[in-house]
Design a protein around this motif. Structure first.
Motif, short mmCIF file in Angstrom:
data_model
loop_
_atom_site.label_atom_id
_atom_site.label_comp_id
_atom_site.label_asym_id
_atom_site.label_seq_id
_atom_site.Cartn_x
_atom_site.Cartn_y
_atom_site.Cartn_z
N LYS A 16 0.85 -1.19 0.00
CA LYS A 16 0.00 0.00 0.00
C LYS A 16 0.89 1.24 0.00
O LYS A 16 2.07 1.15 0.36
CB LYS A 16 -0.90 0.03 1.25
N VAL A 17 0.29 2.36 -0.36
CA VAL A 17 1.02 3.63 -0.39
C VAL A 17 0.25 4.67 0.41
O VAL A 17 -0.96 4.85 0.21
CB VAL A 17 1.24 4.13 -1.83
N VAL A 82 0.21 10.64 -7.31
CA VAL A 82 -0.78 9.58 -7.56
C VAL A 82 -0.50 8.90 -8.89
O VAL A 82 -0.50 7.66 -8.99
CB VAL A 82 -2.21 10.14 -7.52
N VAL A 85 2.48 6.60 -8.66
CA VAL A 85 2.15 5.38 -7.93
C VAL A 85 1.34 4.42 -8.82
O VAL A 85 1.61 3.21 -8.86
CB VAL A 85 1.38 5.73 -6.64
N ILE A 95 -4.10 3.14 -2.39
CA ILE A 95 -3.58 4.47 -2.10
C ILE A 95 -4.39 5.11 -0.97
O ILE A 95 -5.62 5.11 -0.99
CB ILE A 95 -3.65 5.37 -3.36
N TYR A 118 -10.57 4.62 -3.23
CA TYR A 118 -9.25 4.67 -2.61
C TYR A 118 -9.21 3.78 -1.37
O TYR A 118 -10.26 3.37 -0.85
CB TYR A 118 -8.90 6.11 -2.21
#
Length: 203
Positions: A16-17, A82, A85, A95, A118
């Motif tokens: 995950k980010v 974004v 990513v 995200i 998200y």
């Protein structure tokens, strides 16, 4: 991107980010220090640094034009992260946006302008940006994205009325919104907020 602090797992191995957005007068490093309190063990952390430590010069409820061009440039900076990513193969639901104060406002605003499913949006004291809320400028559907907004009932920068109006608009766009309002006037992040987010969004 030399103006982005990286922490946590490398983006090559993370599942995950977290895009972490600091408040006015603060630094990317300061918001990244929250990782010691949040369940971000599986995350790559990316924290952009605002020029001059501020994302836009005036209140988030000032006349829209007064915060330009800084506001649009700040939205673009988040969008660039974004896109980077996503280019690395992450899906939007991997995200997460985490911001405090001015960074919370920017996180909510970016997500609402680009709504999709998200992982979560965590706003420690923030609301949607603009002199007035303008629903037509937001697009997309959150499809159940968890959104957290925590604040005091009488914050010096973010009126409760704007938080409530923001939550209502986000819910209409399909977000699962939790507001956590405290009976104090402190402009801070409380342990109760950290606990709720860890159990319900960063689990």
């Amino acid at each position: 991107m030399s103006d982005i602090i990286k922490a946590g797992k490398s983006i090559e191995v993370a599942s995950k980010v977290a895009i972490m957005v600091h408040g006015r007068g603060a630094t990317a490093q300061s918001i990244v220090s929250l990782k010691d309190h949040l369940n971000l063990g599986d995350f790559a952390i990316l924290a952009p640094q605002a020029p001059g430590n501020t994302w836009y010069p005036y209140s988030f409820m000032a006349p829209d034009q007064s915060n330009e061009p800084a506001f649009s440039q700040s939205i673009q900076k988040v969008d660039n992260i974004v896109k980077e990513v996503l280019d690395k193969g992450f899906k939007p639901e991997q995200i997460y946006f985490i911001g405090f104060s001015q960074g919370a406002c920017l996180s909510l605003e970016y997500a609402a302008q680009n709504a999709q499913k998200y992982g979560g949006v965590i706003a420690f004291t923030g609301g949607l940006i603009g002199e007035k809320l303008n629903a037509p400028k937001y697009s997309g559907k959150f499809a159940g994205t968890p959104v957290f907004i925590g604040s005091s009932h009488q914050d010096m920068h973010v009126p409760l009325s704007r938080i409530e109006a923001s939550a209502e608009l986000l819910e209409k766009m399909g977000a699962a919104v939790k507001t956590y309002i405290f009976q104090d006037s402190d402009h801070t992040i409380r342990q109760e907020e950290i606990n709720w987010v860890n159990v319900n969004i960063l689990k």
